[in-house]
Scaffold this motif. Structure first.
Motif, short mmCIF file in Angstrom:
data_model
loop_
_atom_site.label_atom_id
_atom_site.label_comp_id
_atom_site.label_asym_id
_atom_site.label_seq_id
_atom_site.Cartn_x
_atom_site.Cartn_y
_atom_site.Cartn_z
N ILE A 48 12.58 2.17 42.89
CA ILE A 48 13.94 1.74 42.58
C ILE A 48 14.81 2.95 42.25
CG2 ILE A 48 15.35 0.59 40.80
CD1 ILE A 48 13.25 -1.64 40.78
N VAL A 49 14.30 3.85 41.44
CA VAL A 49 15.07 5.04 41.06
C VAL A 49 15.36 5.88 42.30
CG1 VAL A 49 15.06 7.18 39.72
CG2 VAL A 49 14.16 5.08 38.71
N LYS A 50 14.37 6.09 43.16
CA LYS A 50 14.59 6.89 44.37
C LYS A 50 15.63 6.27 45.28
CE LYS A 50 10.12 9.20 44.76
NZ LYS A 50 8.88 9.28 45.56
N ARG A 51 15.64 4.95 45.40
CA ARG A 51 16.59 4.26 46.28
C ARG A 51 18.00 4.20 45.70
NH1 ARG A 51 12.86 0.06 46.76
NH2 ARG A 51 14.24 -1.24 45.52
N ARG A 52 18.11 4.00 44.40
CA ARG A 52 19.41 3.69 43.81
C ARG A 52 20.11 4.84 43.12
NH1 ARG A 52 18.05 -2.23 41.23
NH2 ARG A 52 17.36 -3.17 43.19
N GLY A 60 21.59 19.09 35.34
CA GLY A 60 20.56 19.90 34.68
C GLY A 60 19.31 19.09 34.38
N ARG A 61 19.51 17.84 33.93
CA ARG A 61 18.37 16.98 33.57
C ARG A 61 18.74 15.52 33.79
NH1 ARG A 61 16.75 18.65 27.62
NH2 ARG A 61 18.81 19.58 27.56
N VAL A 62 17.72 14.74 34.09
CA VAL A 62 17.85 13.29 34.15
C VAL A 62 17.02 12.73 33.01
CG1 VAL A 62 17.45 11.21 35.51
CG2 VAL A 62 18.23 13.29 36.64
N ILE A 63 17.63 11.93 32.16
CA ILE A 63 16.95 11.37 31.00
C ILE A 63 16.56 9.93 31.33
CG2 ILE A 63 17.10 10.92 28.52
CD1 ILE A 63 17.51 13.91 29.34
N LEU A 64 15.25 9.66 31.26
CA LEU A 64 14.72 8.33 31.55
C LEU A 64 14.39 7.60 30.25
CD1 LEU A 64 12.37 9.69 34.29
CD2 LEU A 64 14.16 8.01 34.71
N PRO A 65 14.41 6.27 30.29
CA PRO A 65 14.03 5.50 29.10
C PRO A 65 12.60 5.81 28.67
CG PRO A 65 15.02 4.09 30.76
CD PRO A 65 14.78 5.42 31.40
N GLY A 66 12.34 5.69 27.39
CA GLY A 66 11.01 6.00 26.85
C GLY A 66 9.89 5.14 27.40
N ARG A 67 10.20 3.95 27.87
CA ARG A 67 9.16 3.07 28.40
C ARG A 67 9.02 3.16 29.92
NH1 ARG A 67 6.73 -0.47 24.83
NH2 ARG A 67 7.80 -0.56 22.83
N TYR A 68 9.65 4.12 30.54
CA TYR A 68 9.53 4.30 31.98
C TYR A 68 8.09 4.61 32.34
CZ TYR A 68 10.03 6.19 36.63
OH TYR A 68 9.88 6.43 37.97
N ARG A 69 7.53 3.90 33.32
CA ARG A 69 6.11 4.05 33.66
C ARG A 69 5.85 4.76 34.98
NH1 ARG A 69 4.97 -2.03 32.77
NH2 ARG A 69 6.36 -2.21 31.02
N GLY A 70 6.90 5.14 35.69
CA GLY A 70 6.71 5.80 36.98
C GLY A 70 6.28 7.25 36.81
N ASN A 71 6.06 7.90 37.92
CA ASN A 71 5.62 9.28 37.92
C ASN A 71 6.85 10.21 37.87
OD1 ASN A 71 4.73 11.91 38.75
ND2 ASN A 71 2.86 10.96 39.50
N ILE A 72 7.06 10.81 36.74
CA ILE A 72 8.21 11.68 36.53
C ILE A 72 8.13 12.92 37.42
CG2 ILE A 72 9.42 13.11 34.83
CD1 ILE A 72 8.64 11.01 32.74
N GLU A 73 6.95 13.43 37.65
CA GLU A 73 6.80 14.61 38.51
C GLU A 73 7.23 14.32 39.94
OE1 GLU A 73 2.74 15.50 37.76
OE2 GLU A 73 3.18 16.40 35.82
N HIS A 74 6.91 13.13 40.45
CA HIS A 74 7.35 12.76 41.80
C HIS A 74 8.87 12.68 41.86
CE1 HIS A 74 3.28 10.68 42.91
NE2 HIS A 74 3.22 11.98 42.93
N LEU A 75 9.49 12.09 40.84
CA LEU A 75 10.95 12.00 40.81
C LEU A 75 11.57 13.40 40.72
CD1 LEU A 75 11.64 8.96 38.47
CD2 LEU A 75 11.79 9.06 40.97
N SER A 76 10.98 14.25 39.93
CA SER A 76 11.50 15.61 39.77
C SER A 76 11.48 16.34 41.11
CB SER A 76 10.66 16.36 38.74
OG SER A 76 11.16 17.66 38.57
N GLU A 77 10.40 16.19 41.86
CA GLU A 77 10.30 16.80 43.18
C GLU A 77 11.31 16.19 44.14
OE1 GLU A 77 6.27 16.46 44.54
OE2 GLU A 77 5.49 17.52 42.79
N HIS A 78 11.44 14.87 44.12
CA HIS A 78 12.34 14.17 45.03
C HIS A 78 13.79 14.58 44.82
CE1 HIS A 78 13.77 10.81 47.51
NE2 HIS A 78 14.67 10.58 46.56
N PHE A 79 14.23 14.69 43.56
CA PHE A 79 15.63 15.00 43.25
C PHE A 79 15.88 16.48 43.01
CE2 PHE A 79 15.41 10.48 42.08
CZ PHE A 79 16.45 10.01 42.86
N GLY A 80 14.83 17.27 42.87
CA GLY A 80 15.00 18.70 42.63
C GLY A 80 15.54 19.01 41.24
N VAL A 81 15.22 18.15 40.29
CA VAL A 81 15.68 18.32 38.90
C VAL A 81 14.47 18.27 37.99
CG1 VAL A 81 17.07 17.34 37.05
CG2 VAL A 81 17.91 17.28 39.39
#
Length: 81
Positions: A48-52, A60-81
């Motif tokens: 959902i995050v990758k699509r939307r 500089g940074r994307v702040i995710l909710p504390g209960r986020y269960r996805g892979n933050i490293e994958h998102l970091s690579e995808h968005f370059g942040v």
């Protein structure tokens, strides 16, 4: 130039988060809130995050909710942040 932070949230928490951040007054960072289109932010998935989420400008940074269960490293690579 101040670091730019993007806060991800859902419909229910957006107004509260906006009041909280606005209540900080002047900060050392610029901020933006993105509602990813789910009612409760904890229900966001990595897909959902990758699509939307579209990041524009110098984030500089994307702040995710504390209960986020996805892979933050994958998102970091995808968005370059």
């Amino acid at each position: 130039m101040a670091e730019r932070l993007v806060f991800l949230t859902g419909h229910l928490a957006k107004a509260r988060l906006e009041r909280l951040l606005a209540g900080l007054g002047r900060t050392a960072f610029a901020w933006e809130i993105v509602d990813v289109g789910v009612k409760v932010a904890a229900l966001m998935s990595e897909e959902i995050v990758k699509r939307r989420l579209t990041l524009t400008g110098d984030v500089g940074r994307v702040i995710l909710p504390g209960r986020y269960r996805g892979n933050i490293e994958h998102l970091s690579e995808h968005f370059g942040v």
